[in-house]
Motif scaffolding. Structure first.
Motif, mmCIF file in Angstrom:
data_model
loop_
_atom_site.group_PDB
_atom_site.id
_atom_site.type_symbol
_atom_site.label_atom_id
_atom_site.label_comp_id
_atom_site.label_asym_id
_atom_site.label_seq_id
_atom_site.Cartn_x
_atom_site.Cartn_y
_atom_site.Cartn_z
ATOM 1 N N GLU A 12 30.638 -77.571 -22.797
ATOM 2 C CA GLU A 12 31.170 -78.471 -22.551
ATOM 3 C C GLU A 12 32.455 -78.455 -21.448
ATOM 4 O OE1 GLU A 12 32.678 -80.320 -25.927
ATOM 5 O OE2 GLU A 12 30.664 -80.750 -26.729
ATOM 6 N N ARG A 18 35.950 -85.412 -22.061
ATOM 7 C CA ARG A 18 35.384 -87.044 -22.046
ATOM 8 C C ARG A 18 36.383 -87.917 -22.529
ATOM 9 N NH1 ARG A 18 30.276 -87.539 -25.453
ATOM 10 N NH2 ARG A 18 29.720 -85.797 -24.606
ATOM 11 N N PHE A 19 37.383 -87.319 -23.270
ATOM 12 C CA PHE A 19 38.396 -88.341 -23.556
ATOM 13 C C PHE A 19 39.816 -87.999 -23.136
ATOM 14 C CE2 PHE A 19 35.184 -88.446 -27.045
ATOM 15 C CZ PHE A 19 34.864 -89.673 -26.944
ATOM 16 N N TYR A 66 35.066 -78.710 -26.306
ATOM 17 C CA TYR A 66 36.383 -79.205 -26.427
ATOM 18 C C TYR A 66 36.689 -79.718 -27.849
ATOM 19 C CZ TYR A 66 36.928 -79.731 -21.330
ATOM 20 O OH TYR A 66 37.033 -79.306 -19.919
ATOM 21 N N ALA A 83 33.124 -84.228 -29.096
ATOM 22 C CA ALA A 83 33.271 -85.498 -28.289
ATOM 23 C C ALA A 83 32.087 -86.297 -29.024
ATOM 24 C CB ALA A 83 32.828 -85.256 -26.985
ATOM 25 N N LYS A 84 30.915 -85.568 -29.363
ATOM 26 C CA LYS A 84 30.091 -86.326 -30.114
ATOM 27 C C LYS A 84 30.336 -87.087 -31.307
ATOM 28 C CE LYS A 84 27.621 -82.360 -32.511
ATOM 29 N NZ LYS A 84 26.700 -81.244 -32.352
ATOM 30 N N CYS A 87 33.749 -92.293 -30.262
ATOM 31 C CA CYS A 87 33.528 -93.090 -29.251
ATOM 32 C C CYS A 87 34.755 -93.768 -28.723
ATOM 33 C CB CYS A 87 32.376 -94.189 -29.970
ATOM 34 S SG CYS A 87 32.036 -95.520 -28.669
ATOM 35 N N THR A 88 34.696 -93.741 -27.673
ATOM 36 C CA THR A 88 36.013 -94.654 -26.675
ATOM 37 C C THR A 88 36.099 -95.979 -27.226
ATOM 38 O OG1 THR A 88 37.241 -94.914 -24.951
ATOM 39 C CG2 THR A 88 34.854 -95.265 -24.762
#
Length: 111
Positions: A12, A18-19, A66, A83-84, A87-88
């Motif tokens: 990753e 991702r966030f 991450y 990240a998985k 959810c944003t």
């Protein structure tokens, strides 16, 4: 984070996180204490699916993943998550917001 395996082919950290710091996120899974959260019994639920939190810091694990430190204001817990598992809520695509309709406005009011 019990499903983190060193032989996972995903790296990753080769991509940006991702966030972002301060981003509002939703837990996609139930998170239980794996023994790293002091003051709680092993196996005790720390975060329920659907709990809303904010990314407070971003670190790495095994130079591969991450880990997002997420503060869940409802419970007061700060938990490291991948990240998985998140959810944003701040950067949902327009088509998702359109499908949510009135719920999207309610979501905006949760800030």
């Amino acid at each position: 984070m019990a499903d983190i395996a060193r032989d996972d082919d995903t790296i990753e950290i080769a991509l940006p996180p991702r966030f972002e710091m301060g981003e509002r996120v939703l837990s996609r899974t139930v998170i239980r204490n794996d023994g790293t959260y002091t003051g709680k019994d092993i196996g005790e639920v720390l975060v329920n699916k659907g709990d809303i939190g904010y990314v407070r810091s971003i670190g790495t694990f095994l130079q591969q993943f991450y880990i997002y430190a997420v503060e869940f204001t409802g419970s007061g817990h700060q938990v490291g998550m991948r990240a998985k598992e998140l959810c944003t809520l701040d950067h949902l695509p327009e088509e998702v917001l359109a499908q949510l309709g009135e719920k999207a406005r309610q979501l905006a009011d949760l800030r």
